[in-house]
Design a protein around this motif. Structure first.
Motif: not given
Length: 179
Positions: A39, A43-44, A47, A108, A111
């Protein structure tokens, strides 16, 4: 087959196989850590989870080929790093060839809850660093790896690790001083 003194066939003793990699234990112990690492790199979260799943799948396929089962976590960490790079490369290519403007995916819902205010600025600054410096700093300060482990993970010398860390920290200091 060998024969004993009375002519009966005997089976030679089995050669003990090296310790097998226990994927279930690795998954339970290190999945969260690897997802957090991914992450920070991609940055996701979605993914990142895909990257870690692909890394475990690759380890499953190659588990018998590992010379040392104790090296499985290092193999996973390197796989996560390489797969994260691939995700970022695919994103760059997709953005370059994107014909219809689509809105950027936002963070998200949880986040902001997960990141405290004082960490948000530092994390944003880390994301602006060149890839090499960012990877070294994430592996060093977030993952807590030694310079030797970082060098092995990235396939570079320890001198390059030291240099990238020094330059990355200097760049972060400049970025954060402006805020």
């Amino acid at each position: 087959m060998d024969a004993d003194e009375q002519g009966r066939a005997t089976v030679p003793p089995a050669v003990s196989a090296p310790d097998a990699v226990d994927l279930r234990d690795l998954y339970q112990l290190h999945w969260r850590y690897l997802v957090r690492l991914a992450t920070l790199l991609v940055d996701d979260v979605a993914s990142a989870e895909d990257v870690v799943q692909d890394a475990f799948l690759a380890l499953h396929k190659r588990a018998g080929a590992l010379r040392e089962p104790d090296a499985a976590l290092a193999y996973l960490r390197t796989s996560v790093l390489n797969l994260s790079r691939s995700v970022l490369r695919r994103r760059r290519v997709a953005r370059k060839h994107l014909t219809v403007a689509e809105p950027e995916a936002g963070p998200s819902a949880d986040h902001d809850v997960l990141l405290r205010d004082e960490h948000r600025a530092a994390l944003q600054a880390v994301r602006t660093l060149p890839r090499h410096q960012r990877e070294v700093l994430v592996l060093r300060y977030w993952s807590g790896l030694s310079e030797r482990e970082i060098a092995d993970t990235l396939g570079i010398s320890t001198g390059s690790v030291k240099s990238a860390a020094s330059r990355g920290l200097a760049a972060l200091a400049k970025i954060l001083a402006k805020r």
